[in-house]
Design an enzyme around this catalytic site. Sequence first.
Site, PDB file in Angstrom:
ATOM      1  N   SER A  25       0.359 -19.949  20.044  1.00 55.08           N
ATOM      2  CA  SER A  25       1.701 -20.304  19.568  1.00 55.08           C
ATOM      3  C   SER A  25       2.653 -19.128  19.596  1.00 55.08           C
ATOM      4  O   SER A  25       2.379 -18.083  19.006  1.00 55.08           O
ATOM      5  CB  SER A  25       1.643 -20.795  18.117  1.00 55.08           C
ATOM      6  OG  SER A  25       1.009 -22.021  18.041  1.00 55.08           O
ATOM      7  N   HIS A  56       4.495 -24.381  22.716  1.00 51.40           N
ATOM      8  CA  HIS A  56       3.525 -24.330  23.807  1.00 51.40           C
ATOM      9  C   HIS A  56       4.164 -24.955  25.051  1.00 51.40           C
ATOM     10  O   HIS A  56       4.480 -26.141  25.045  1.00 51.40           O
ATOM     11  CB  HIS A  56       2.259 -25.128  23.449  1.00 51.40           C
ATOM     12  CG  HIS A  56       1.403 -24.476  22.421  1.00 51.40           C
ATOM     13  ND1 HIS A  56       0.246 -23.809  22.733  1.00 51.40           N
ATOM     14  CD2 HIS A  56       1.523 -24.387  21.087  1.00 51.40           C
ATOM     15  CE1 HIS A  56      -0.307 -23.339  21.625  1.00 51.40           C
ATOM     16  NE2 HIS A  56       0.453 -23.683  20.607  1.00 51.40           N
ATOM     17  N   TYR A  80      -6.649 -30.925  16.518  1.00 48.30           N
ATOM     18  CA  TYR A  80      -5.781 -31.717  15.633  1.00 48.30           C
ATOM     19  C   TYR A  80      -4.800 -32.596  16.400  1.00 48.30           C
ATOM     20  O   TYR A  80      -4.177 -33.490  15.826  1.00 48.30           O
ATOM     21  CB  TYR A  80      -5.034 -30.817  14.633  1.00 48.30           C
ATOM     22  CG  TYR A  80      -4.060 -29.834  15.244  1.00 48.30           C
ATOM     23  CD1 TYR A  80      -2.861 -30.259  15.820  1.00 48.30           C
ATOM     24  CD2 TYR A  80      -4.339 -28.478  15.244  1.00 48.30           C
ATOM     25  CE1 TYR A  80      -1.979 -29.358  16.386  1.00 48.30           C
ATOM     26  CE2 TYR A  80      -3.458 -27.570  15.807  1.00 48.30           C
ATOM     27  CZ  TYR A  80      -2.284 -28.017  16.384  1.00 48.30           C
ATOM     28  OH  TYR A  80      -1.423 -27.112  16.948  1.00 48.30           O
ATOM     29  N   GLU A  81      -4.663 -32.367  17.707  1.00 52.31           N
ATOM     30  CA  GLU A  81      -3.790 -33.241  18.492  1.00 52.31           C
ATOM     31  C   GLU A  81      -4.473 -34.579  18.758  1.00 52.31           C
ATOM     32  O   GLU A  81      -3.854 -35.500  19.302  1.00 52.31           O
ATOM     33  CB  GLU A  81      -3.425 -32.568  19.823  1.00 52.31           C
ATOM     34  CG  GLU A  81      -2.507 -31.365  19.655  1.00 52.31           C
ATOM     35  CD  GLU A  81      -2.267 -30.627  20.966  1.00 52.31           C
ATOM     36  OE1 GLU A  81      -1.368 -31.030  21.719  1.00 52.31           O
ATOM     37  OE2 GLU A  81      -2.984 -29.641  21.228  1.00 52.31           O
ATOM     38  N   ALA A 108      -2.140 -17.520  16.973  1.00 49.23           N
ATOM     39  CA  ALA A 108      -1.427 -17.169  15.745  1.00 49.23           C
ATOM     40  C   ALA A 108      -2.366 -17.533  14.599  1.00 49.23           C
ATOM     41  O   ALA A 108      -3.030 -18.567  14.654  1.00 49.23           O
ATOM     42  CB  ALA A 108      -0.138 -17.969  15.654  1.00 49.23           C
ATOM     43  N   MET A 206      -6.325 -22.699  13.697  1.00 49.61           N
ATOM     44  CA  MET A 206      -6.704 -24.058  14.095  1.00 49.61           C
ATOM     45  C   MET A 206      -7.119 -24.142  15.566  1.00 49.61           C
ATOM     46  O   MET A 206      -7.019 -25.203  16.179  1.00 49.61           O
ATOM     47  CB  MET A 206      -5.516 -25.008  13.861  1.00 49.61           C
ATOM     48  CG  MET A 206      -4.956 -24.958  12.443  1.00 49.61           C
ATOM     49  SD  MET A 206      -3.514 -26.007  12.295  1.00 49.61           S
ATOM     50  CE  MET A 206      -2.882 -25.510  10.687  1.00 49.61           C
ATOM     51  N   SER A 207      -7.568 -23.049  16.130  1.00 51.32           N
ATOM     52  CA  SER A 207      -7.870 -23.068  17.574  1.00 51.32           C
ATOM     53  C   SER A 207      -8.987 -22.087  17.903  1.00 51.32           C
ATOM     54  O   SER A 207      -9.750 -21.667  17.039  1.00 51.32           O
ATOM     55  CB  SER A 207      -6.604 -22.698  18.358  1.00 51.32           C
ATOM     56  OG  SER A 207      -6.261 -21.345  18.145  1.00 51.32           O
ATOM     57  N   ASN A 230       1.479 -14.938   9.059  1.00 52.74           N
ATOM     58  CA  ASN A 230       1.842 -15.254   7.666  1.00 52.74           C
ATOM     59  C   ASN A 230       0.681 -14.864   6.760  1.00 52.74           C
ATOM     60  O   ASN A 230      -0.443 -14.698   7.222  1.00 52.74           O
ATOM     61  CB  ASN A 230       2.113 -16.764   7.530  1.00 52.74           C
ATOM     62  CG  ASN A 230       0.945 -17.614   8.011  1.00 52.74           C
ATOM     63  OD1 ASN A 230       0.789 -17.829   9.222  1.00 52.74           O
ATOM     64  ND2 ASN A 230       0.113 -18.051   7.099  1.00 52.74           N
ATOM     65  N   HIS A 241       5.462 -23.969  10.314  1.00 49.68           N
ATOM     66  CA  HIS A 241       5.242 -23.640  11.727  1.00 49.68           C
ATOM     67  C   HIS A 241       6.381 -22.787  12.291  1.00 49.68           C
ATOM     68  O   HIS A 241       6.151 -21.953  13.163  1.00 49.68           O
ATOM     69  CB  HIS A 241       5.067 -24.929  12.541  1.00 49.68           C
ATOM     70  CG  HIS A 241       4.705 -24.701  13.982  1.00 49.68           C
ATOM     71  ND1 HIS A 241       3.549 -24.056  14.360  1.00 49.68           N
ATOM     72  CD2 HIS A 241       5.361 -25.026  15.131  1.00 49.68           C
ATOM     73  CE1 HIS A 241       3.498 -23.992  15.688  1.00 49.68           C
ATOM     74  NE2 HIS A 241       4.587 -24.570  16.178  1.00 49.68           N
TER      75      HIS A 241
HETATM   76  N1  HPA Z   1      -3.527 -21.339   8.770  1.00 50.04           N
HETATM   77  C1  HPA Z   1      -3.965 -21.983   9.883  1.00 50.04           C
HETATM   78  N2  HPA Z   1      -3.444 -21.802  11.069  1.00 50.04           N
HETATM   79  C2  HPA Z   1      -2.441 -20.914  11.187  1.00 50.04           C
HETATM   80  C3  HPA Z   1      -1.948 -20.205  10.093  1.00 50.04           C
HETATM   81  C4  HPA Z   1      -2.513 -20.432   8.805  1.00 50.04           C
HETATM   82  O1  HPA Z   1      -2.125 -19.847   7.783  1.00 50.04           O
HETATM   83  N3  HPA Z   1      -0.957 -19.397  10.550  1.00 50.04           N
HETATM   84  C5  HPA Z   1      -0.875 -19.611  11.884  1.00 50.04           C
HETATM   85  N4  HPA Z   1      -1.782 -20.526  12.277  1.00 50.04           N
END
Ligand code: HPA
Length: 268
Positions: A25, A56, A80-81, A108, A206-207, A230, A241
């Site tokens: 991302s 993306h 998750y898609e 990310a 998540m990847s 973050n 996001h």
């Molecule tokens: N959690 C899950 N996926 C993410 C996060 C997060 O805090 N930040 C960027 N992708």
Amino acid sequence: MYKETIEYLKQHGIEQVDVAVILGSGLGDFADELENKIVIPYKDIPNFPESTVKGHAGQLVYGNLENKTVLALQGRFHYYEGYDLATVTYPVRVFIELGIKELIVTNAAGGVNETFTPGDLMVITDHINLAGNNPLIGHNVEDHGARFTDASNLYTNKNQDIVRKVAKDHDIQLKEGVYTWFTGPSYETPAEIRMVRLIGGDAVGMSTVPEVLVANHGGMNVTGISCITNYAAGMQAELNHEEVVEVSAQAKPKFKQLLRGIIQELNI
Ligand code: HPA
């Protein structure tokens, strides 16, 4: 299925590849660095899935960098898609079939380790799979690897050393840690993040884990880089996001520098 995909890629000039790169991302711009580019939207590639996530681009970019041939995915497929893990990891199966030996995965991620700050880059040293699924479940592709695969050195040690060296050479502050995979698409809860910290996770996302398991099964060397976008849930007021994409965009210059350096140092 692979055969048709590979036939198409070969017809479009993608034959010999030294390094495959999966861009996470907000990190897709790295592909702009390639020279003599060939760009192919996923929707044009037979049997390739389509990317549905904002941030993306959904295209494959082939080109030269640092005297190597590079195949970059601008945008990946996530569990998750709604895709099954065979679909999520389809591009990696194609990489293996193309005979590519090196894979760089980027993402990310939320920072769980209290010494991490948004904007940090982290070399992934290992992962924890909390998604309750594994892309190698089901029929084993014997041509790629054995039924029971060793996962002791998923993020190849010598590649981790390359990342450390490149970061040092370019004065890039580098964090290290364990990436923890949740399915998403909801972000984690603060309680889940406290659990991750207790069990030894440093970042959450998540990847990446599905692709890495398939790449390792197929004998590829893997380099993993997370951009910490973050503080994880419970460590900052709220998560969204937009912030993820914005912070990864800010980290882009040093991310690009790190990736270029890694590609240069890879011994192929
Ligand atoms: N959690 C899950 N996926 C993410 C996060 C997060 O805090 N930040 C960027 N992708």
